[in-house]
Design a protein around this motif. Structure first.
Motif, PDB file in Angstrom:
ATOM      1  N   PHE A   1      15.870  78.147 -63.439  1.00  0.00           N
ATOM      2  CA  PHE A   1      15.444  76.797 -63.768  1.00  0.00           C
ATOM      3  C   PHE A   1      16.159  75.802 -62.872  1.00  0.00           C
ATOM      4  O   PHE A   1      17.367  75.923 -62.674  1.00  0.00           O
ATOM      5  N   PRO A   2      15.468  74.802 -62.424  1.00  0.00           N
ATOM      6  CA  PRO A   2      14.021  74.607 -62.407  1.00  0.00           C
ATOM      7  C   PRO A   2      13.399  75.255 -61.173  1.00  0.00           C
ATOM      8  O   PRO A   2      13.988  75.244 -60.099  1.00  0.00           O
ATOM      9  N   LEU A   3      12.247  75.784 -61.341  1.00  0.00           N
ATOM     10  CA  LEU A   3      11.496  76.388 -60.240  1.00  0.00           C
ATOM     11  C   LEU A   3      10.308  75.485 -59.925  1.00  0.00           C
ATOM     12  O   LEU A   3       9.529  75.149 -60.822  1.00  0.00           O
ATOM     13  N   PRO A   4      10.167  75.068 -58.680  1.00  0.00           N
ATOM     14  CA  PRO A   4       9.107  74.117 -58.331  1.00  0.00           C
ATOM     15  C   PRO A   4       7.702  74.539 -58.745  1.00  0.00           C
ATOM     16  O   PRO A   4       6.910  73.704 -59.174  1.00  0.00           O
ATOM     17  N   ASP A   5       7.402  75.828 -58.674  1.00  0.00           N
ATOM     18  CA  ASP A   5       6.044  76.258 -59.020  1.00  0.00           C
ATOM     19  C   ASP A   5       5.828  76.459 -60.520  1.00  0.00           C
ATOM     20  O   ASP A   5       4.695  76.532 -60.966  1.00  0.00           O
ATOM     21  N   LYS A   6       6.903  76.514 -61.307  1.00  0.00           N
ATOM     22  CA  LYS A   6       6.776  76.707 -62.753  1.00  0.00           C
ATOM     23  C   LYS A   6       7.153  75.472 -63.565  1.00  0.00           C
ATOM     24  O   LYS A   6       6.615  75.255 -64.637  1.00  0.00           O
ATOM     25  N   HIS A   7       8.081  74.695 -63.073  1.00  0.00           N
ATOM     26  CA  HIS A   7       8.605  73.555 -63.836  1.00  0.00           C
ATOM     27  C   HIS A   7       8.282  72.219 -63.164  1.00  0.00           C
ATOM     28  O   HIS A   7       9.023  71.257 -63.296  1.00  0.00           O
ATOM     29  N   TYR A   8       7.167  72.175 -62.455  1.00  0.00           N
ATOM     30  CA  TYR A   8       6.821  70.962 -61.699  1.00  0.00           C
ATOM     31  C   TYR A   8       6.642  69.739 -62.584  1.00  0.00           C
ATOM     32  O   TYR A   8       6.929  68.623 -62.164  1.00  0.00           O
ATOM     33  N   LYS A   9       6.178  69.920 -63.819  1.00  0.00           N
ATOM     34  CA  LYS A   9       6.007  68.749 -64.704  1.00  0.00           C
ATOM     35  C   LYS A   9       7.361  68.124 -65.022  1.00  0.00           C
ATOM     36  O   LYS A   9       7.501  66.902 -65.043  1.00  0.00           O
ATOM     37  N   ILE A  10       8.349  68.962 -65.287  1.00  0.00           N
ATOM     38  CA  ILE A  10       9.696  68.455 -65.559  1.00  0.00           C
ATOM     39  C   ILE A  10      10.269  67.809 -64.299  1.00  0.00           C
ATOM     40  O   ILE A  10      10.819  66.708 -64.351  1.00  0.00           O
ATOM     41  N   LEU A  11      10.142  68.481 -63.169  1.00  0.00           N
ATOM     42  CA  LEU A  11      10.676  67.943 -61.916  1.00  0.00           C
ATOM     43  C   LEU A  11      10.045  66.601 -61.564  1.00  0.00           C
ATOM     44  O   LEU A  11      10.722  65.699 -61.063  1.00  0.00           O
ATOM     45  N   ASN A  12       8.779  66.437 -61.833  1.00  0.00           N
ATOM     46  CA  ASN A  12       8.090  65.187 -61.513  1.00  0.00           C
ATOM     47  C   ASN A  12       8.513  64.024 -62.400  1.00  0.00           C
ATOM     48  O   ASN A  12       8.186  62.875 -62.106  1.00  0.00           O
ATOM     49  N   GLU A  13       9.246  64.295 -63.464  1.00  0.00           N
ATOM     50  CA  GLU A  13       9.790  63.222 -64.295  1.00  0.00           C
ATOM     51  C   GLU A  13      10.974  62.541 -63.605  1.00  0.00           C
ATOM     52  O   GLU A  13      11.388  61.464 -64.009  1.00  0.00           O
ATOM     53  N   PHE A  14      11.519  63.165 -62.573  1.00  0.00           N
ATOM     54  CA  PHE A  14      12.709  62.673 -61.888  1.00  0.00           C
ATOM     55  C   PHE A  14      12.344  62.210 -60.484  1.00  0.00           C
ATOM     56  O   PHE A  14      12.865  62.709 -59.491  1.00  0.00           O
ATOM     57  N   ILE A  15      11.482  61.223 -60.404  1.00  0.00           N
ATOM     58  CA  ILE A  15      10.935  60.802 -59.111  1.00  0.00           C
ATOM     59  C   ILE A  15      11.974  60.184 -58.185  1.00  0.00           C
ATOM     60  O   ILE A  15      11.812  60.209 -56.974  1.00  0.00           O
ATOM     61  N   ASP A  16      13.058  59.639 -58.723  1.00  0.00           N
ATOM     62  CA  ASP A  16      14.090  59.027 -57.889  1.00  0.00           C
ATOM     63  C   ASP A  16      15.265  59.966 -57.636  1.00  0.00           C
ATOM     64  O   ASP A  16      16.306  59.539 -57.134  1.00  0.00           O
ATOM     65  N   THR A  17      15.120  61.235 -57.994  1.00  0.00           N
ATOM     66  CA  THR A  17      16.167  62.229 -57.784  1.00  0.00           C
ATOM     67  C   THR A  17      15.779  63.116 -56.606  1.00  0.00           C
ATOM     68  O   THR A  17      14.644  63.575 -56.522  1.00  0.00           O
ATOM     69  N   THR A  18      16.725  63.350 -55.712  1.00  0.00           N
ATOM     70  CA  THR A  18      16.486  64.239 -54.577  1.00  0.00           C
ATOM     71  C   THR A  18      16.772  65.670 -55.006  1.00  0.00           C
ATOM     72  O   THR A  18      17.900  65.981 -55.413  1.00  0.00           O
ATOM     73  N   LEU A  19      15.776  66.525 -54.929  1.00  0.00           N
ATOM     74  CA  LEU A  19      15.934  67.940 -55.271  1.00  0.00           C
ATOM     75  C   LEU A  19      16.330  68.706 -54.020  1.00  0.00           C
ATOM     76  O   LEU A  19      15.642  68.636 -52.996  1.00  0.00           O
ATOM     77  N   VAL A  20      17.444  69.426 -54.097  1.00  0.00           N
ATOM     78  CA  VAL A  20      17.878  70.301 -53.003  1.00  0.00           C
ATOM     79  C   VAL A  20      17.757  71.712 -53.550  1.00  0.00           C
ATOM     80  O   VAL A  20      18.537  72.137 -54.392  1.00  0.00           O
ATOM     81  N   PHE A  21      16.740  72.432 -53.071  1.00  0.00           N
ATOM     82  CA  PHE A  21      16.372  73.731 -53.630  1.00  0.00           C
ATOM     83  C   PHE A  21      16.607  74.833 -52.607  1.00  0.00           C
ATOM     84  O   PHE A  21      16.099  74.777 -51.489  1.00  0.00           O
ATOM     85  N   ALA A  22      17.401  75.847 -52.988  1.00  0.00           N
ATOM     86  CA  ALA A  22      17.650  76.992 -52.112  1.00  0.00           C
ATOM     87  C   ALA A  22      16.564  78.026 -52.357  1.00  0.00           C
ATOM     88  O   ALA A  22      16.684  78.886 -53.220  1.00  0.00           O
TER      89      ALA A  22
END
Length: 92
Positions: free
Chosen positions: A65-86
């Protein structure tokens, strides 16, 4: 050099105060109202403190968690947060 290049982050917030948050239960004791710097977090911290403080950078290096392809709805709630995903960790 754009947002998809890691060099985009190099010195971006140079000179600013920084708070790095992990998954400690003591996170509830932090006085977010009086902190005027940037916040770097991991795990589910942005979700846990969403009502208290904005997270500037969300570091993800796991396959849960969070995985872009599974948790995109949650991730999209944080529009002003920069996601750094390995992504290399995700595909192991």
């Amino acid at each position: 050099m754009g947002e998809n290049d890691f060099r985009y982050l190099l010195n971006k917030d140079l000179g600013k105060k920084c708070l790095i948050l992990g998954g400690s239960p003591n996170i509830k004791n932090i006085d977010f109202e009086n902190f005027d710097g940037i916040i770097i977090s991991m795990g589910n911290i942005p979700v846990r403190i969403k009502e208290k403080r904005h997270v500037d950078y969300w570091m993800v290096a796991n396959s849960l968690f969070p995985l872009p392809d599974k948790h995109y709805k949650i991730l999209n709630e944080f529009i002003d947060t920069t996601l750094v995903f390995a992504s290399s960790v995700y595909f192991l």
